[in-house]
Motif scaffolding. Structure first.
Motif, short mmCIF file in Angstrom:
data_model
loop_
_atom_site.label_atom_id
_atom_site.label_comp_id
_atom_site.label_asym_id
_atom_site.label_seq_id
_atom_site.Cartn_x
_atom_site.Cartn_y
_atom_site.Cartn_z
N THR A 1 -30.37 18.21 17.80
CA THR A 1 -31.59 17.43 17.62
C THR A 1 -31.53 16.60 16.34
O THR A 1 -31.90 15.42 16.32
N ALA A 2 -31.03 17.20 15.27
CA ALA A 2 -30.94 16.50 13.99
C ALA A 2 -29.96 15.33 14.03
O ALA A 2 -30.12 14.36 13.30
N MET A 3 -28.95 15.41 14.92
CA MET A 3 -27.90 14.39 14.97
C MET A 3 -28.07 13.41 16.11
O MET A 3 -27.19 12.58 16.34
N ILE A 4 -29.18 13.47 16.80
CA ILE A 4 -29.33 12.67 18.02
C ILE A 4 -29.16 11.17 17.78
O ILE A 4 -28.66 10.44 18.63
N ASP A 5 -29.55 10.69 16.59
CA ASP A 5 -29.43 9.26 16.29
C ASP A 5 -28.21 8.91 15.45
O ASP A 5 -27.96 7.74 15.18
N THR A 6 -27.46 9.92 15.02
CA THR A 6 -26.37 9.65 14.07
C THR A 6 -25.00 10.08 14.56
O THR A 6 -23.99 9.68 13.97
N PHE A 7 -24.92 10.88 15.62
CA PHE A 7 -23.62 11.45 15.99
C PHE A 7 -22.62 10.37 16.41
O PHE A 7 -21.43 10.47 16.12
#
Length: 365
Positions: A247-253
């Motif tokens: 969830t924390a990486m959804i926009d950055t992975f």
């Protein structure tokens, strides 16, 4: 003459963008539906203005345009911005935003003879409401700790500022020329065309707007060597304990994967540093847990296996460049940051199926 050229350039650039979005298989067409509608409206209107000015027709032909304009463009701008920021699309619910403008336009055109001032007042009211709603979506997005897509946010900011400039100029020009005259219209259309000229070039310079980040990065990854082991979809089901990282990486992975691809091809960096997960975490300024998540769910190699693979890939590049023609395998192992010749030999054969010497011989066969 210059005004006509400006209108024509707007029409051509807008048409080119629509062609790209409709007929390029890579474009993120579902997200860009509202952008397509915005540009279609814009170029059709420029064509109409060009026709009127070229033939020296009466500007009263534009009297009903402000209401039509608010119907076809301003709600689309808000819905497009909201789609980009929230990554959610619901076309059925979106239709409610067109009820009031469509109703007004329908009745004012067929049943009531509304004046130019009434149409302008209605248009400015709708425009103001939707500019405010767009600004509110940006504020909500900034408060969302999981929304970190700065490129998309910047584009929404640019779009909001551009629309604000267009309508602020209309308000100022109308106040300057007077409420009962239409002399302000041509000046307004020139300013609006210049702003759209800027927006079109901004889109061309930022292809992520057309293609979407994931699609764009997938194409970049295909073109990069030694990157086929990275996957943008999870390669296995995410464990319950790792869902919070997902969830924390959804926009950055996707950005992080691309940075790793760039980093793993930096031969000098591999040579001068202890190429470990801790080093990568420090170099990329991300938590180690985020990298481990990527290795577990988006990479065909786990952490230490990935590190050894990158070193082997570097050694293969050096061998192909003729490194072993003048230097030893021990030197090659040191150059690629392996602790010993044995460790290098073991990992090289694991990856290629042959020893470094055999790999070198096979190149000359």
């Amino acid at each position: 003459m210059i005004t006509s050229l400006l209108f024509v350039s707007n029409i051509l650039l807008g048409s080119l963008l629509i062609f790209i979005m409709l007929f390029s298989g890579r474009t993120n067409i579902r997200v860009n539906v509202y952008l397509i509608l915005i540009i279609v409206q814009q170029i059709s209107h420029r064509a109409f203005i060009f026709y009127i000015s070229f033939n020296s027709l009466d500007l009263t032909l534009l009297d009903n345009y402000p209401a039509i304009f608010s119907v076809s463009l301003v709600p689309c701008m808000f819905l497009y911005s909201r789609t980009l920021l929230t990554k959610k699309i619901n076309f059925k619910k979106d239709l409610t935003h067109f009820i009031l403008p469509v109703t007004y336009t329908f009745f004012s055109t067929l049943f009531f003879e509304t004046s130019h001032q009434q149409n302008s007042f209605f248009a400015f009211t709708v425009i103001g409401v939707y500019l405010f709603l767009t600004f509110r979506e940006i504020i909500k997005s900034n408060k969302d700790s999981h929304s970190k897509d700065e490129i998309i946010k910047r584009w929404v900011y640019v779009l909001l500022i551009a629309f604000t400039v267009i309508y602020a100029s209309a308000f100022v020009l109308k106040a300057y020329y007077g409420l009962d005259t239409r002399e302000w219209l041509i000046d307004f259309y020139v300013i609006a065309s210049l702003v759209w000229f800027f927006l079109f070039f901004y889109i061309f310079l930022n292809p992520i707007i057309l293609y979407g980040k994931i699609i764009l990065l997938r194409n970049i990854v295909v073109e990069e060597s030694n990157s086929e082991f990275w996957k943008f979809k999870t390669i296995r089901q995410v464990d319950q304990k790792h869902l919070y990282i997902q969830t924390a990486m959804i926009d950055t992975f996707s950005d992080l994967i691309y940075k790793l691809i760039k980093l793993q091809s930096n031969d000098q960096l591999i040579k001068e540093n202890s190429f470990t997960i801790d080093f990568l975490s420090s170099q990329l300024a991300v938590p180690k847990s985020h990298l481990i998540y990527l290795f577990n769910y988006h990479c065909l190699y786990r952490g230490n296996d990935y590190i050894n693979l990158i070193k082997v890939l570097k050694s293969k590049r050096l061998i192909k460049a003729g490194y072993l023609e003048h230097k030893t395998i021990e030197s090659l192992a040191q150059e690629c940051n392996f602790n010993s010749r044995i460790t290098f030999f073991k990992n090289f054969k694991k990856e290629t199926g042959v020893s470094p010497s055999e790999f070198n011989v096979n190149l000359t066969v």
